[in-house]
Write a protein that holds these residues in place. Structure first.
Motif, PDB file in Angstrom:
ATOM      1  N   GLY A 310       0.783  -1.218   0.000  1.00 44.60           N
ATOM      2  CA  GLY A 310       0.000   0.000   0.000  1.00 44.60           C
ATOM      3  C   GLY A 310       0.814   1.266   0.000  1.00 44.60           C
ATOM      4  O   GLY A 310       2.044   1.260   0.130  1.00 44.60           O
ATOM      5  N   ALA A 311       0.096   2.372  -0.145  1.00 47.56           N
ATOM      6  CA  ALA A 311       0.681   3.705  -0.037  1.00 47.56           C
ATOM      7  C   ALA A 311       0.893   4.024   1.435  1.00 47.56           C
ATOM      8  O   ALA A 311       0.618   3.204   2.311  1.00 47.56           O
ATOM      9  CB  ALA A 311      -0.252   4.714  -0.694  1.00 47.56           C
ATOM     10  N   ARG A 312       1.360   5.229   1.718  1.00 48.87           N
ATOM     11  CA  ARG A 312       1.757   5.571   3.094  1.00 48.87           C
ATOM     12  C   ARG A 312       0.626   5.389   4.099  1.00 48.87           C
ATOM     13  O   ARG A 312       0.866   5.035   5.254  1.00 48.87           O
ATOM     14  CB  ARG A 312       2.282   6.998   3.150  1.00 48.87           C
ATOM     15  N   SER A 313      -0.635   5.594   3.684  1.00 48.55           N
ATOM     16  CA  SER A 313      -1.756   5.474   4.621  1.00 48.55           C
ATOM     17  C   SER A 313      -1.948   4.050   5.123  1.00 48.55           C
ATOM     18  O   SER A 313      -2.580   3.836   6.159  1.00 48.55           O
ATOM     19  CB  SER A 313      -3.047   5.968   3.967  1.00 48.55           C
ATOM     20  N   ASP A 332      11.869   8.191  -1.168  1.00 41.72           N
ATOM     21  CA  ASP A 332      10.903   8.908  -1.998  1.00 41.72           C
ATOM     22  C   ASP A 332      10.127   9.958  -1.197  1.00 41.72           C
ATOM     23  O   ASP A 332       9.579   9.655  -0.135  1.00 41.72           O
ATOM     24  CB  ASP A 332       9.918   7.919  -2.633  1.00 41.72           C
ATOM     25  N   PRO A 333      10.046  11.198  -1.709  1.00 36.68           N
ATOM     26  CA  PRO A 333       9.292  12.251  -1.000  1.00 36.68           C
ATOM     27  C   PRO A 333       7.807  11.941  -0.843  1.00 36.68           C
ATOM     28  O   PRO A 333       7.138  12.557  -0.013  1.00 36.68           O
ATOM     29  CB  PRO A 333       9.501  13.489  -1.886  1.00 36.68           C
ATOM     30  N   ALA A 334       7.266  11.004  -1.637  1.00 41.39           N
ATOM     31  CA  ALA A 334       5.840  10.676  -1.546  1.00 41.39           C
ATOM     32  C   ALA A 334       5.467  10.082  -0.195  1.00 41.39           C
ATOM     33  O   ALA A 334       4.283  10.029   0.152  1.00 41.39           O
ATOM     34  CB  ALA A 334       5.451   9.700  -2.666  1.00 41.39           C
ATOM     35  N   TYR A 335       6.440   9.635   0.585  1.00 38.58           N
ATOM     36  CA  TYR A 335       6.139   9.089   1.909  1.00 38.58           C
ATOM     37  C   TYR A 335       5.810  10.182   2.920  1.00 38.58           C
ATOM     38  O   TYR A 335       5.370   9.879   4.026  1.00 38.58           O
ATOM     39  CB  TYR A 335       7.307   8.244   2.417  1.00 38.58           C
TER      40      TYR A 335
END
Length: 738
Positions: A310-313, A332-335
Motif C-alpha cells: 500500500g501507499a503511506r496510509s 521517496d518524497p511521496a512518503y
C-alpha cells in the motif's frame, strides 16, 4: 390501561442505566478523549470501536486507555453502539499516541487515519450459495450435466461461480434450483486475495543477493525489533532479497506490510509478487474502490489478509499480528504527508516496528542521507548490493555540456541527444526522455506588452497544457482556456510559451522522428491511473519507441527494451533554496538513468546540463555515490541540518497578508528563550499565495538532542489565538520548503 404519549416517547429515548465511564477518542481535532458512560449490559474494552453522540451527530470513536475519570456516569452521554469487530490492539493505540505526540497533532485526527473504512466495522454479510442435494432432472441436457458434474465434489458454490466453472449461463443453474436439485446455503465472504504460499516458487539467488537474503532473514528470525537498509543499485535484485524476508515472516504466521510510493501504478510489482508467492498481495491506496477498501481493512484486522501492499496510509491499518514492514524506495518524497497530520511514513514505520517489536526493512538504490547516517552509525544494519543481477551492466553515463552542444533555435534537445535517439530507434530499442515538468510550457507571456499569465489565487505562473488547450495552476488546480489574444493589450497571435514541459518535448520529438511511436507519461494524463497502467504495460511490451515522462518513470518500472535515457534538463532540481536539492536531484536522476539496460542490453544515459562540474553531475556520471554521500553528510553536519540537527516548519496563512504576517510575528515573539533552539523568520513563504491564502513561514532549528516538541508546545501555548481566517500548520521534520 392508557399510557400518556409523552411518557411513551420518554421511555423510548431514555438512556439505559450506566455504572461506569470510559474515555473515547473521536475523530476530531480535540486534545484528548471525551468521557462517555457505558450502559448496563454493554461490554467494551480499550480499543473497542464504538459509536457515540457528539453534539447532534453520531460519530465513530475508539475506547481509549485511561480508565474512569471520577465523573458520575449519570451526568454523561452513553455509548450508542459497539461494533462487532476486533478492538484496536494495545500496540496500535500506543502507535497512534506516539504519532500524535511527535507530530503535535490531535490524537483524534491520527486515530481517524486508522478508521477510514466505517462500513467495515460490522462483519461482512454471508454470501448465498448452493449445495447439491441429489436427484436428476427429467430432461437432462449437456449443460445441466456439466453443472451436476462440477457440483458433485460436495463443496458449496455461489450461483455465478458454479455457472462459470461449468461453462454455462446462470439460467441453467436457476432451472436446477427450481427443480430442487440444489439447496441454498450461506457461505463466509470470500477473501480479497488468496493466501500467499512462502514456498510457491523459491527464488534462485546468487552471489551478493544470496548473502544479502541470508542476512535479512537472520534478522527476521530473531522475532525482535531491527532496522535493515538494503542499499543496491537499480536492477540488483533488491525486491527478490526482501521477498525472502516476507517468506520467512509468513512461515512464522505473521502479517506483512509493503509500503510503495506509487502503488497504484506498480502493476508489475503485483505480478512479481504473484510469481513468487502464488497470489497477489491486497492493495491499499486512494484509488481503491470504497467496497474493496472496506474488505481489505476488515480482513487485515481479522488476520485473513496476510500481506498488504500500500501507499503511506496503509501504515495505519490495524493489523491483527503484524510481523514485518518493508519500505521500498525509502528515499521517496511521496512518503511525506503534508495535510492535517504531517508525518513521514518511512520514519513512522520504524516507530511502529519498535512498538510492535518486529523487523523493518528500508530499500533503495539511492538511500536518504538520514538512512545512510543511521547505517554508518550502526543504528541500522546495512546490506549492499553493488552490482546488477545476472549479466546486466549499468548504463554508460555521459554529460552533455549545453554551452558547447546548444540545441537548434526553439528546441531543447541537443544534437548529441537527437543522434543517440535516432540510433536507438533504428536498432528497435527504446529511448526515454525525462523532464520533471508537466504540461507544454511553465510560463506563457505576451511578446508585445510582457503580460505573464499568473494564477488569480496563487503566486505561481499558469502552465500551458496544449493537449487540453488550457492554462492550469499546479498549486490549486485553477484552469482557464488558452486565449488567442493577450487579455492585457488585446494583441492577437503574440502569446509565446517560455520553457519546456513534457508536451513540448513530445512536439520536438515528433518533428525529428515522425515515424516513431511516442508515449507521454505524466500524472495529469487524461484517463488517470487506469490509463497510466495501460501505457506502462505497453512500454514494457515494446509497443513504444520513445517515452517522454516526468518523475513517474523513476518509480521502479522495468522496461526490457530501454537502452537510452536522456535527461532533458538535469539542472532543474538544483534551482531552488531547498537544503535537500542536491540529494533529491542525485536520487531522481540516478533512479531515472537506472531504467536503462536492466535486461543486459548495452545502454547509455545522456544528461543535458549547463553545470557539468557540479558535484551532483560528477557523482552521477562517475558512479561514485560514496563520494557524493560523504560530501553531503559533511555539509549537513557542519550546518547542523538533519540528521545532525532538527527542523520544524510553521506556516501561518490567512485571507489577508496583514493578518498572516501579524499572527506570525506574534508567534515569533511568544517563542521561549532556550539554549540550542532558534526561530528563523517570519518571512513570506516562497509560494506566498496559495488558493487565495497569504502565507508566512517560521523555521525552528535545534540541535539533535533538542526537545523540539516541548519548545513548540510552550511556543504555541503563549502564541496569540487563531482568529478569523488565520490558520497555523505545524510540520515536524519538513521535507518541503515552499
Amino acid at each position: 390501561m392508557s399510557t400518556d404519549s409523552s411518557d411513551l416517547f420518554g421511555a423510548l429515548f431514555e438512556a439505559p442505566p450506566a455504572n461506569r465511564t470510559v474515555p473515547v477518542l473521536v475523530p476530531m481535532p480535540a486534545p484528548k478523549p471525551y468521557s462517555y458512560s457505558v450502559p448496563d449490559g454493554m461490554a467494551v474494552e480499550p480499543g473497542s470501536v464504538v459509536q457515540v453522540p457528539l453534539g447532534p451527530r453520531q460519530v465513530i470513536g475508539v475506547v481509549w486507555d485511561g480508565g474512569e475519570d471520577g465523573v458520575d456516569p449519570k451526568k454523561l452521554r452513553p455509548i450508542s453502539h459497539v461494533f462487532d469487530c476486533p478492538p484496536l490492539s494495545r500496540e496500535m493505540r500506543d502507535f497512534i499516541d506516539w504519532v500524535a505526540t511527535y507530530t503535535l497533532s490531535p490524537p483524534g485526527l491520527v486515530a481517524r487515519m486508522a478508521l477510514r473504512a466505517p462500513n467495515a466495522f460490522e462483519p461482512e454479510p454471508m454470501v448465498e450459495g448452493l449445495k447439491l442435494v441429489g436427484g436428476e432432472p427429467e430432461r437432462m441436457t449437456p449443460a445441466r450435466a456439466r453443472v451436476l458434474d462440477t457440483a458433485s465434489d460436495g463443496f458449496s458454490w455461489t450461483r455465478s461461480g458454479l455457472a462459470h466453472a461449468a461453462g454455462v449461463s446462470t439460467s441453467v443453474v436457476d432451472g436446477l434450483i427450481t427443480l430442487g436439485i440444489f439447496e441454498t446455503v450461506f457461505l463466509p465472504p470470500p477473501p480479497v486475495v488468496a493466501m500467499p504460499d512462502p514456498d510457491f516458487a523459491a527464488a534462485r539467488l546468487e552471489g551478493p543477493q544470496k548473502q544479502a537474503a541470508e542476512e535479512i532473514v537472520s534478522d527476521v528470525r530473531k522475532g525482535e525489533f531491527s532496522v535493515s537498509l538494503i542499499d543496491g543499485v537499480t536492477g540488483s535484485g533488491k525486491t527478490e532479497v526482501y521477498f525472502e524476508a516476507i517468506a520467512e515472516t509468513l512461515k512464522r504466521g505473521k502479517q506483512v506490510l509493503i509500503l510503495l510510493p506509487e502503488i497504484a501504478l506498480t502493476a508489475s510489482f503485483m505480478e512479481r509478487f504473484q510469481d513468487r508467492f502464488g497470489a497477489k498481495p491486497a492493495e491499499w491506496h486512494s484509488d481503491l474502490a470504497p467496497r474493496m477498501r472496506e474488505k481489505v481493512w476488515r480482513q487485515a484486522v481479522t488476520g485473513e489478509v496476510r500481506v498488504v501492499a500500500g501507499a503511506r496510509s496503509a501504515l495505519f491499518l490495524p493489523f491483527e499480528d503484524l510481523g514485518l514492514i518493508i519500505v521500498d524506495e525509502e528515499h521517496d518524497p511521496a512518503y511525506k504527508q503534508e495535510d492535517r497530520v504531517f508525518y513521514n511514513a518511512r520514519d513512522m514505520a520504524v516507530v511502529r516496528g519498535r512498538i510492535g517489536d518486529f523487523s523493518v526493512i528500508l530499500v533503495s538504490a539511492t538511500p536518504s542521507v538520514e538512512s545512510q547516517v543511521n547505517g554508518q552509525s550502526g543504528r541500522y544494519s546495512t546490506v549492499h548490493l553493488p552490482t546488477r543481477f545476472g549479466d546486466a551492466a549499468m548504463p554508460d553515463l555521459h554529460l552533455v555540456d549545453m554551452r558547447r552542444h546548444a540545441p537548434e533555435r526553439g528546441g531543447f534537445l541537443s544534437p548529441v541527444l537527437i543522434r543517440a535517439i535516432g540510433k536507438t530507434v533504428e536498432k528497435r530499442e527504446q529511448a526515454l526522455l525525462f523532464l520533471n515538468r508537466r504540461g507544454y510550457a511553465p510560463l506563457t507571456l505576451c511578446r508585445v506588452c510582457g503580460h505573464r499569465f499568473q494564477c488569480p489565487q496563487c503566486s505561481s505562473w499558469l502552465v500551458e497544457h496544449r493537449f487540453r488547450k488550457q492554462l492550469q495552476c499546479h498549486q490549486c488546480g485553477h484552469a482557464e482556456r488558452t486565449p488567442e489574444a493577450c487579455p492585457e493589450c488585446g494583441t492577437l497571435d503574440h502569446l509565446v510559451a517560455c520553457g519546456p514541459g513534457v508536451e513540448r518535448i513530445a512536439e520536438e520529438v515528433e518533428r525529428h522522428f515522425p515515424e516513431a511511436r511516442t508515449i507521454v507519461l505524466s500524472s495529469d494524463i487524461m484517463g488517470g491511473v487506469k490509463r497510466l497502467r495501460l501505457e506502462l504495460e505497453a512500454i514494457a511490451k515494446g509497443e513504444a519507441d520513445i517515452v517522454i515522462g516526468t518523475q513517474l518513470v523513476a518509480k521502479g518500472h522495468n522496461f526490457p527494451l530501454m537502452t537510452l535515457v536522456g535527461i532533458v534538463d538535469a539542472d532543474l532540481g538544483l534551482a531552488n533554496g531547498d537544503p535537500r536539492a542536491a540529494e533529491r536531484t542525485f536520487q531522481l536522476l540516478s533512479q531515472v538513468t537506472g531504467r536503462a539496460g536492466r535486461t543486459g542490453l548495452k545502454s547509455h544515459g545522456l544528461l543535458q546540463t549547463y553545470q557539468p562540474q557540479h558535484p551532483v553531475m560528477q557523482a552521477i556520471v562517475s558512479g561514485d555515490s560514496d563520494a557524493f554521500y560523504e560530501r553531503e553528510i559533511t555539509e549537513r553536519e557542519r550546518a547542523l541540518l538533519p540528521p545532525f540537527g532538527r527542523l520544524a516548519s510553521i506556516i501561518v496563512s490567512a485571507e489577508t497578508r496583514h493578518d498572516a504576517e501579524n499572527h506570525a510575528r506574534g508567534m515569533r515573539n511568544a517563542a521561549p528563550q532556550v539554549s540550542g533552539i532558534s526561530v528563523l523568520g517570519p518571512a513570506e513563504a516562497p509560494l506566498a499565495l496559495v488558493r487565495g491564502r497569504h502565507r508566512f513561514r517560521l523555521l525552528v532549528h535545534g540541535r539533535r538532542n533538542s526537545d523540539m516538541q516541548g519548545f513548540l508546545r510552550a511556543m504555541l501555548s503563549q502564541s496569540p489565538k487563531e482568529r478569523g481566517s488565520v490558520q497555523v500548520q505545524l510540520d515536524i521534520d519538513p521535507q518541503s520548503f515552499l
